[in-house]
Design a protein around this motif. Structure first.
Motif, PDB file in Angstrom:
ATOM      1  N   GLU A   1       2.502   1.356  -3.702  1.00  0.00           N
ATOM      2  CA  GLU A   1       1.569   1.519  -4.814  1.00  0.00           C
ATOM      3  C   GLU A   1       0.683   2.755  -4.696  1.00  0.00           C
ATOM      4  N   HIS A   2       0.256   3.073  -3.486  1.00  0.00           N
ATOM      5  CA  HIS A   2      -0.757   4.110  -3.311  1.00  0.00           C
ATOM      6  C   HIS A   2      -0.307   5.276  -2.433  1.00  0.00           C
TER       7      HIS A   2
ATOM      8  N   LEU B   1       0.824  -1.205   0.000  1.00  0.00           N
ATOM      9  CA  LEU B   1       0.000   0.000   0.000  1.00  0.00           C
ATOM     10  C   LEU B   1       0.860   1.257   0.000  1.00  0.00           C
TER      11      LEU B   1
ATOM     12  N   ARG C   1      -7.681   0.223   1.333  1.00  0.00           N
ATOM     13  CA  ARG C   1      -6.520   0.898   1.905  1.00  0.00           C
ATOM     14  C   ARG C   1      -6.162   0.368   3.288  1.00  0.00           C
TER      15      ARG C   1
END
Length: 242
Positions: free
Chosen positions: A153-154, A150, A208
């Motif tokens: 990637e985000h 996470l 998330r």
């Protein structure tokens, strides 16, 4: 029985390498460690480090380790290996070894680990490890890998993803606690509370929120999860015990 965890992360190799090899970055996402510090290293020698795990606010268990990493050639693969040990009497983990592999793919990087360790405390330690500690370590490794994913990637920082996880667990527990009251209010049989309670735990975590279930826990195409059958990198054999 060794531990195996694998995930796929859409990120650059250098980014993933830094966030797993830099102690300051590593300790941010890995639930298994509270502190990781590199020790002074003579030129040409493997890196030695000290790690600590905070079990309670007033109790910390520490250990030492030795690690090395290398690139795998033109395909961009990399590998990192380590040996670790703890002399702390409260540490169930006596000594162990493992590795990380970084395998480039068209969709990102296949990031995986295999490791094993020897528990202490005799027969009691063996039983406690098999039924409690080892499953917990496997879950913590997988949850941490998804937390790292996470972040890469985000852009969800490890602190923020932990907050997401705690908040989601709290909401689920509050919902479960409210089911009996709702059942009584609408005069349903007590057994009717079991279905919504089960569904609350079966519902997937939010996108998330880190989740161990998103990671592979068994080597592809193999039933055994022994570190030996995972073919540990030859580099591991060059490391002495810490």
């Amino acid at each position: 029985m060794g531990l195996y965890v694998e995930t796929s992360i859409r990120t650059e190799m250098d980014t993933l390498w830094q966030r797993t090899q830099d102690p300051a970055q590593h300790q941010r996402w890995d639930l298994r460690f509270s502190e990781i510090d590199y020790l002074p290293r003579p030129p040409g020698e493997p890196q030695r480090f000290r790690y600590a795990v905070r079990i309670l606010p007033f109790l910390t268990v520490s250990g030492t380790g030795i690690s090395a990493g290398e690139s795998g050639g033109a395909d961009g693969r990399r590998v990192s290996v380590l040996r670790f040990a703890s002399a702390h009497p409260l540490s169930l983990l006596a000594e162990g070894s493992g590795y990380w592999r970084y395998v480039p793919t068209p969709d990102g990087i296949r990031f995986l680990t295999g490791y094993d360790y020897r528990p202490r405390w005799g027969r009691f330690g063996a039983v406690a490890d098999r039924w409690v500690f080892r499953p917990l370590m496997g879950w913590a490794t997988a949850w941490s890998f998804d937390r790292l994913r996470l972040w890469c990637e985000h852009g969800v920082s490890p602190a923020r993803s932990l907050a997401h996880g705690v908040a989601e667990v709290a909401v689920r527990l509050l919902a479960v606690a409210g089911v009996p009251a709702l059942t009584a209010l609408v005069a349903l049989p007590a057994v009717a509370a079991l279905l919504p309670t089960a569904l609350l735990f079966l519902v997937p975590p939010l996108p998330r929120t880190p989740a161990a279930r998103r990671c592979l826990r068994t080597p592809p195409g193999r039933r055994s999860t022994s570190v030996r059958t995972q073919v540990a990198p030859a580099l591991l054999a060059t490391l002495e015990r810490p």
